[in-house]
Write a protein that holds these residues in place. Structure first.
Motif, short mmCIF file in Angstrom:
data_model
loop_
_atom_site.label_atom_id
_atom_site.label_comp_id
_atom_site.label_asym_id
_atom_site.label_seq_id
_atom_site.Cartn_x
_atom_site.Cartn_y
_atom_site.Cartn_z
N ARG A 210 1.16 -3.16 -8.19
CA ARG A 210 2.42 -2.44 -7.92
C ARG A 210 3.46 -3.37 -7.32
O ARG A 210 4.50 -2.93 -6.86
N CYS A 211 3.15 -4.65 -7.29
CA CYS A 211 4.12 -5.63 -6.81
C CYS A 211 4.35 -6.62 -7.94
O CYS A 211 3.46 -7.38 -8.30
N GLU B 81 0.82 -1.21 0.00
CA GLU B 81 0.00 0.00 0.00
C GLU B 81 0.85 1.26 0.00
O GLU B 81 0.41 2.32 -0.42
N ARG B 82 2.07 1.10 0.50
CA ARG B 82 2.95 2.27 0.56
C ARG B 82 3.59 2.61 -0.77
O ARG B 82 4.19 3.65 -0.94
N VAL B 83 3.50 1.70 -1.73
CA VAL B 83 4.10 1.96 -3.04
C VAL B 83 3.37 3.12 -3.71
O VAL B 83 2.16 3.06 -3.88
N PRO B 84 4.13 4.15 -4.06
CA PRO B 84 3.54 5.34 -4.68
C PRO B 84 2.91 5.02 -6.03
O PRO B 84 3.31 4.08 -6.70
N ARG B 85 1.97 5.83 -6.43
CA ARG B 85 1.31 5.68 -7.70
C ARG B 85 2.35 5.80 -8.81
O ARG B 85 3.24 6.63 -8.74
N GLY B 86 2.26 4.92 -9.80
CA GLY B 86 3.18 5.00 -10.92
C GLY B 86 4.51 4.33 -10.67
O GLY B 86 5.40 4.34 -11.52
N ARG B 87 4.69 3.74 -9.50
CA ARG B 87 5.93 3.03 -9.23
C ARG B 87 5.57 1.61 -8.81
O ARG B 87 4.41 1.32 -8.57
N VAL B 88 6.58 0.76 -8.70
CA VAL B 88 6.34 -0.63 -8.29
C VAL B 88 7.47 -1.13 -7.40
O VAL B 88 8.53 -0.52 -7.35
N THR B 89 7.23 -2.24 -6.75
CA THR B 89 8.29 -2.90 -6.01
C THR B 89 8.22 -4.36 -6.40
O THR B 89 7.38 -4.74 -7.19
N THR B 90 9.10 -5.17 -5.85
CA THR B 90 9.12 -6.58 -6.26
C THR B 90 8.89 -7.52 -5.08
O THR B 90 9.07 -7.13 -3.93
N TYR B 91 8.50 -8.74 -5.40
CA TYR B 91 8.27 -9.75 -4.37
C TYR B 91 9.55 -9.92 -3.56
O TYR B 91 9.52 -9.99 -2.35
N GLY B 92 10.64 -10.00 -4.28
CA GLY B 92 11.92 -10.22 -3.63
C GLY B 92 12.27 -9.10 -2.67
O GLY B 92 12.78 -9.34 -1.58
N ALA B 93 12.01 -7.87 -3.08
CA ALA B 93 12.33 -6.70 -2.26
C ALA B 93 11.54 -6.75 -0.95
O ALA B 93 12.09 -6.53 0.13
N ILE B 94 10.27 -7.06 -1.06
CA ILE B 94 9.42 -7.14 0.12
C ILE B 94 9.91 -8.26 1.02
O ILE B 94 10.01 -8.11 2.23
N ALA B 95 10.24 -9.38 0.38
CA ALA B 95 10.72 -10.53 1.15
C ALA B 95 11.97 -10.14 1.93
O ALA B 95 12.08 -10.44 3.12
N ASP B 96 12.87 -9.45 1.26
CA ASP B 96 14.11 -9.05 1.92
C ASP B 96 13.82 -8.11 3.08
O ASP B 96 14.44 -8.20 4.14
N ALA B 97 12.89 -7.21 2.85
CA ALA B 97 12.56 -6.21 3.87
C ALA B 97 11.99 -6.85 5.13
O ALA B 97 12.19 -6.36 6.23
N LEU B 98 11.27 -7.95 4.94
CA LEU B 98 10.63 -8.58 6.10
C LEU B 98 11.37 -9.80 6.60
O LEU B 98 11.04 -10.36 7.64
N HIS B 99 12.39 -10.21 5.87
CA HIS B 99 13.05 -11.46 6.19
C HIS B 99 13.65 -11.51 7.59
O HIS B 99 13.58 -12.50 8.27
N ASP B 100 14.20 -10.39 8.01
CA ASP B 100 14.85 -10.36 9.32
C ASP B 100 13.83 -10.55 10.45
O ASP B 100 14.15 -11.10 11.49
N ARG B 101 12.61 -10.08 10.25
CA ARG B 101 11.61 -10.19 11.32
C ARG B 101 10.76 -11.44 11.23
O ARG B 101 10.33 -11.98 12.24
N PHE B 102 10.49 -11.88 10.00
CA PHE B 102 9.58 -13.02 9.84
C PHE B 102 10.19 -14.22 9.14
O PHE B 102 9.62 -15.30 9.17
N GLY B 103 11.31 -14.02 8.47
CA GLY B 103 11.84 -15.11 7.66
C GLY B 103 11.03 -15.12 6.39
O GLY B 103 10.45 -14.11 6.05
N GLY B 104 10.98 -16.23 5.72
CA GLY B 104 10.17 -16.29 4.51
C GLY B 104 10.90 -15.69 3.34
O GLY B 104 11.87 -14.96 3.49
#
Length: 103
Positions: free
Chosen positions: A61-62, A18-41
DNA sequence: ATCCTGACGCTAT
DNA sequence: AATAGCGCCAGGA
């Protein structure tokens, strides 16, 4: 560290999308990396969340690491990108270097 | 517990 | 560019 409360994890993922700005995107991998330290996965875990719980979030946007999305989403995503002016490559994939948004 | 499946990602053909 | 193989994680049968 990977105490996984599936619900909490899903929230975290959706929150990021939801935080991804309009007209931009992020990737599954990026999100995974961002949360990996707290949740793994990994990327697949993120994908699972999107596949089952993505209601009301800008799911288009993902995208995958190469800027594409699976066939069954290509069409809808395309419309969304055109509508919000997301940088696209001739191939129809998102121009990642130009549109990438880091969580 | 085992097997199958999938909105993934990377490398090697 | 397209395809295949492999590692990976979690859910459902």
């Amino acid at each position: 560290m990977r105490r996984v409360d599936p619900e909490e994890y899903a929230e975290a993922v959706l929150a990021l999308v939801e935080r991804v700005p309009r007209g931009r995107v992020t990737t599954y991998g990026a999100i995974a990396d961002a949360l990996h330290d707290r949740f793994g996965g990994g990327p697949r875990t993120v994908a699972r969340v999107m596949a089952s719980g993505a209601g009301g979030v800008p799911w288009w946007r993902c995208v995958r690491a190469d800027g594409t999305l699976p066939p069954h989403l290509r069409d809808d995503a395309r419309q969304a990108y055109l509508a919000e002016g997301t940088p696209l490559r001739p191939s129809g994939a998102v121009d990642l270097p130009a549109a990438y948004w880091q969580p």
